[in-house]
Motif scaffolding. Structure first.
Motif, PDB file in Angstrom:
ATOM      1  N   ILE A 433      38.577  40.107  49.991  1.00  0.00           N
ATOM      2  CA  ILE A 433      39.273  41.219  49.318  1.00  0.00           C
ATOM      3  C   ILE A 433      39.524  40.855  47.859  1.00  0.00           C
ATOM      4  O   ILE A 433      39.281  41.657  46.949  1.00  0.00           O
ATOM      5  CB  ILE A 433      40.608  41.530  50.029  1.00  0.00           C
ATOM      6  CG1 ILE A 433      40.346  42.149  51.404  1.00  0.00           C
ATOM      7  CG2 ILE A 433      41.461  42.494  49.179  1.00  0.00           C
ATOM      8  CD1 ILE A 433      41.599  42.356  52.230  1.00  0.00           C
ATOM      9  N   PHE A 434      39.980  39.637  47.638  1.00  0.00           N
ATOM     10  CA  PHE A 434      40.251  39.167  46.273  1.00  0.00           C
ATOM     11  C   PHE A 434      38.952  39.108  45.460  1.00  0.00           C
ATOM     12  O   PHE A 434      38.908  39.525  44.303  1.00  0.00           O
ATOM     13  CB  PHE A 434      40.910  37.792  46.324  1.00  0.00           C
ATOM     14  CG  PHE A 434      41.210  37.215  44.979  1.00  0.00           C
ATOM     15  CD1 PHE A 434      42.276  37.705  44.234  1.00  0.00           C
ATOM     16  CD2 PHE A 434      40.433  36.200  44.450  1.00  0.00           C
ATOM     17  CE1 PHE A 434      42.553  37.176  42.967  1.00  0.00           C
ATOM     18  CE2 PHE A 434      40.700  35.671  43.199  1.00  0.00           C
ATOM     19  CZ  PHE A 434      41.772  36.165  42.455  1.00  0.00           C
ATOM     20  N   VAL A 435      37.872  38.611  46.081  1.00  0.00           N
ATOM     21  CA  VAL A 435      36.577  38.522  45.398  1.00  0.00           C
ATOM     22  C   VAL A 435      36.045  39.917  45.057  1.00  0.00           C
ATOM     23  O   VAL A 435      35.572  40.168  43.947  1.00  0.00           O
ATOM     24  CB  VAL A 435      35.560  37.759  46.269  1.00  0.00           C
ATOM     25  CG1 VAL A 435      34.162  37.805  45.636  1.00  0.00           C
ATOM     26  CG2 VAL A 435      36.002  36.311  46.461  1.00  0.00           C
ATOM     27  N   GLY A 436      36.128  40.832  46.023  1.00  0.00           N
ATOM     28  CA  GLY A 436      35.612  42.181  45.821  1.00  0.00           C
ATOM     29  C   GLY A 436      36.313  42.936  44.717  1.00  0.00           C
ATOM     30  O   GLY A 436      35.703  43.767  44.028  1.00  0.00           O
ATOM     31  N   ALA A 437      37.592  42.647  44.510  1.00  0.00           N
ATOM     32  CA  ALA A 437      38.368  43.326  43.477  1.00  0.00           C
ATOM     33  C   ALA A 437      37.825  43.046  42.079  1.00  0.00           C
ATOM     34  O   ALA A 437      38.049  43.824  41.153  1.00  0.00           O
ATOM     35  CB  ALA A 437      39.828  42.901  43.563  1.00  0.00           C
ATOM     36  N   LEU A 438      37.070  41.955  41.931  1.00  0.00           N
ATOM     37  CA  LEU A 438      36.612  41.526  40.609  1.00  0.00           C
ATOM     38  C   LEU A 438      35.142  41.850  40.348  1.00  0.00           C
ATOM     39  O   LEU A 438      34.613  41.490  39.301  1.00  0.00           O
ATOM     40  CB  LEU A 438      36.824  40.010  40.454  1.00  0.00           C
ATOM     41  CG  LEU A 438      38.254  39.498  40.708  1.00  0.00           C
ATOM     42  CD1 LEU A 438      38.303  37.980  40.610  1.00  0.00           C
ATOM     43  CD2 LEU A 438      39.232  40.120  39.721  1.00  0.00           C
ATOM     44  N   GLN A 439      34.470  42.536  41.289  1.00  0.00           N
ATOM     45  CA  GLN A 439      33.029  42.782  41.151  1.00  0.00           C
ATOM     46  C   GLN A 439      32.728  44.054  40.356  1.00  0.00           C
ATOM     47  O   GLN A 439      33.575  44.927  40.196  1.00  0.00           O
ATOM     48  CB  GLN A 439      32.391  42.895  42.545  1.00  0.00           C
ATOM     49  CG  GLN A 439      32.534  41.648  43.378  1.00  0.00           C
ATOM     50  CD  GLN A 439      31.993  40.410  42.702  1.00  0.00           C
ATOM     51  OE1 GLN A 439      30.836  40.365  42.294  1.00  0.00           O
ATOM     52  NE2 GLN A 439      32.831  39.401  42.563  1.00  0.00           N
ATOM     53  N   GLU A 440      31.465  44.140  39.891  1.00  0.00           N
ATOM     54  CA  GLU A 440      30.986  45.338  39.199  1.00  0.00           C
ATOM     55  C   GLU A 440      30.804  46.459  40.213  1.00  0.00           C
ATOM     56  O   GLU A 440      30.127  46.286  41.234  1.00  0.00           O
ATOM     57  CB  GLU A 440      29.647  45.057  38.504  1.00  0.00           C
ATOM     58  CG  GLU A 440      29.751  44.200  37.268  1.00  0.00           C
ATOM     59  CD  GLU A 440      30.450  44.910  36.129  1.00  0.00           C
ATOM     60  OE1 GLU A 440      30.379  46.160  36.071  1.00  0.00           O
ATOM     61  OE2 GLU A 440      31.077  44.238  35.307  1.00  0.00           O
ATOM     62  N   VAL A 441      31.370  47.624  39.957  1.00  0.00           N
ATOM     63  CA  VAL A 441      31.408  48.692  40.954  1.00  0.00           C
ATOM     64  C   VAL A 441      30.026  49.231  41.308  1.00  0.00           C
ATOM     65  O   VAL A 441      29.723  49.482  42.475  1.00  0.00           O
ATOM     66  CB  VAL A 441      32.333  49.830  40.483  1.00  0.00           C
ATOM     67  CG1 VAL A 441      31.795  50.504  39.233  1.00  0.00           C
ATOM     68  CG2 VAL A 441      32.536  50.845  41.600  1.00  0.00           C
ATOM     69  N   ASP A 442      29.128  49.402  40.323  1.00  0.00           N
ATOM     70  CA  ASP A 442      27.802  49.957  40.614  1.00  0.00           C
ATOM     71  C   ASP A 442      27.015  49.050  41.546  1.00  0.00           C
ATOM     72  O   ASP A 442      26.341  49.509  42.473  1.00  0.00           O
ATOM     73  CB  ASP A 442      27.018  50.175  39.312  1.00  0.00           C
ATOM     74  CG  ASP A 442      27.572  51.320  38.486  1.00  0.00           C
ATOM     75  OD1 ASP A 442      28.299  52.157  39.062  1.00  0.00           O
ATOM     76  OD2 ASP A 442      27.295  51.377  37.281  1.00  0.00           O
ATOM     77  N   PHE A 443      27.077  47.734  41.299  1.00  0.00           N
ATOM     78  CA  PHE A 443      26.361  46.776  42.134  1.00  0.00           C
ATOM     79  C   PHE A 443      26.912  46.777  43.556  1.00  0.00           C
ATOM     80  O   PHE A 443      26.163  46.734  44.531  1.00  0.00           O
ATOM     81  CB  PHE A 443      26.475  45.375  41.526  1.00  0.00           C
ATOM     82  CG  PHE A 443      25.918  44.288  42.411  1.00  0.00           C
ATOM     83  CD1 PHE A 443      24.562  44.211  42.656  1.00  0.00           C
ATOM     84  CD2 PHE A 443      26.757  43.361  43.000  1.00  0.00           C
ATOM     85  CE1 PHE A 443      24.036  43.224  43.476  1.00  0.00           C
ATOM     86  CE2 PHE A 443      26.254  42.367  43.822  1.00  0.00           C
ATOM     87  CZ  PHE A 443      24.887  42.297  44.056  1.00  0.00           C
TER      88      PHE A 443
END
Length: 485
Positions: A433-443
């Motif tokens: 959850i913490f990792v996903g919060a920091l990812q690029e949304v389109d990817f």
């Protein structure tokens, strides 16, 4: 450009191409298949089961709602049928209903909403099949708890020679739970919290991760208890706000419906920030986002329905199909109509456009802009009461989706590796959850499309092969089909 940067761009390009091929029949921007693989499989199996059921899901929808709070006195299970429906809905109703609809309109234009409706109608047949088979082939473990889902109805309904398909489904579920049930949701909720409070994205992700951990550590009963309280309340609050937004813009509603049907069959020329320009783009966006939203045919919701306190497969199948109807025909439609109807001044190509769906805004930013414009009275800074409710709805919908999908992933993990993996999985879930919060949304959205397909493919094959059992269950034959124990 560094080697590392070039490598990542190449990886992103591969992910984009795979997603385009599965859902659009394209590779490197060129059409290689007229009918995309997942569109054919999803709508094809859905149509087969709908026809075989003689349109039972549509004809029995009223009966499903009427039986919502009736108790099955002799039913075995862990949570009530209503709690099972709420749990399934908490996985279905999430960022796809708010941000996903906006993404569909960006990629496929207003016509994408029509194809979301078609996906949902056939999806109701798929959902009935999943829910009824989940009860028919579920298992009771030594500790008295129940488990079920596609891996169970594949192994027990089709036999040991199909074990490979159950394993493939579980691998797809692990992939899909992390990509769509976790990272996409975490990304959307962290952006929403940051926009509302101004806290850094990493802090928002950490806060959500901790809140989720407090609930999922208690297992399915804890998840079901939270879901049946939160989901109905937030769904009603959001729908009332969307309805009010449409009432305030009632004179533009007929034109919005005309736009939906015209775009669905004729396509539209791209203007402003709108990317889609063809009927195929509308179909692809509508079906892909429809599946992401209601999950019908994906195989996720039967894992929740399998633990319901009932011994009637058809009854729980009706609950399952009702979830698809509520998610897409009701909630997604309301979001889509607000996006198409509300008028204002929205950024596009250095200028402005009249409608938010045709702007440069993306995802939940588009939905938020529409609700803020519909309700000009300020509440907090530049956020209106409508925008505030939409933001809170997204946060709560995503929170409950994170809870439910943790269980779906856990079911797949324990099927493959045994019960000992349950606690480590819950800890991994919180970290992601913490990792996903920091990812690029389109990817992340592109990865989600691939993940959904890897999970849906084996489940749809199983539904097609077991369709005869589904037809018999709909007629009231509770023990239809052979058990391969």
């Amino acid at each position: 450009m560094t080697t590392e940067t070039g490598g990542m761009e190449a990886f992103y390009a591969v992910v984009s191409n795979v997603s385009d091929f599965i859902w659009g029949g394209q590779w490197n921007g060129e059409t290689v298949l007229v009918l995309p693989p997942m569109v054919v499989l999803l709508l094809g199996v859905g149509a087969w089961i709908m026809i075989g059921l003689r349109f039972y899901p549509i004809l029995k929808l009223g009966e499903a709602f009427a039986g919502l709070f009736k108790k099955d006195k002799d039913g075995k299970g862990e949570i009530s049928p209503f709690a099972a429906l709420s749990t399934a809905l908490s996985g279905q109703v999430g960022t796809g209903n708010l941000a996903g609809v906006a993404t569909a309109l960006t990629l496929g234009g207003p016509g994408a909403l029509f194809w979301m409706w078609i996906t949902a109608l056939f999806g109701m047949a798929l959902a009935f099949a999943e829910g009824s088979l989940a009860i028919r082939y579920r298992e009771q473990r030594a500790d008295g708890t129940f488990q079920g889902g596609p891996m169970n109805y594949i192994r027990r309904g089709l036999g040991k020679k199909w074990t490979w398909l159950a394993v493939l489904f579980c691998v797809g579920t692990l992939f899909s739970s992390i990509a769509t049930g976790n990272m996409i949701q975490a990304n959307s909720v962290s952006v929403s919290i940051t926009g509302m409070t101004g806290v850094p994205t990493w802090a928002a992700g950490l806060l959500v991760a901790l809140a989720v951990f407090i609930v999922i550590i208690g297992g399915i009963k804890s998840i079901g208890s939270v879901a049946e309280k939160v989901v109905p309340f937030m769904a009603v609050a959001y729908l009332l706000m969307a309805l009010l937004a449409l009432i305030l813009n009632l004179e533009d509603l007929p034109a919005s419906f005309a736009l939906i049907f015209n775009s669905a069959f004729n396509g539209m020329a791209a203007t402003g920030g709108f990317l889609g320009a063809s009927v195929m783009m509308a179909i692809r966006a509508g079906v892909a986002r429809g599946l992401f939203s209601n999950e019908a045919g994906q195989g996720s919701t039967p894992m929740a329905h399998a633990v319901a306190k009932t011994d009637d497969p058809a009854r729980q199948g009706r609950f399952a199909m009702m979830g698809t109807f509520i998610d897409t025909i009701v909630i997604c439609t309301m979001t889509g109509l607000v996006l198409l109807t509300v008028q204002g001044a929205f950024p596009a190509g250095g200028g402005t456009v009249e409608h938010v769906w045709n702007s440069d805004l993306r995802g939940f930013e588009m939905t938020l802009a529409a609700f803020n414009t519909a309700f000009p009275t300020l509440l907090f800074g530049s956020t209106s009461i409508g925008g505030f409710v939409a933001s809170i709805a997204l946060i709560m919908f995503v929170f409950t989706t994170l809870l439910t999908w943790s269980y779906y992933g856990e079911r797949a993990a324990t099927y493959l590796f045994g019960q000992k993996i349950a606690i480590p999985w819950r800890l991994l879930w919180v970290v992601m959850i913490f990792v996903g919060a920091l990812q690029e949304v389109d990817f992340v959205w592109r990865m989600g499309d691939i993940a959904n397909a890897t999970m849906a493919f084996p489940n749809l094959i199983a539904l097609a092969v077991l369709s005869g059992v589904v037809f018999a269950l709909a007629k009231g034959h509770r023990n239809a089909g052979r058990d391969h124990d």
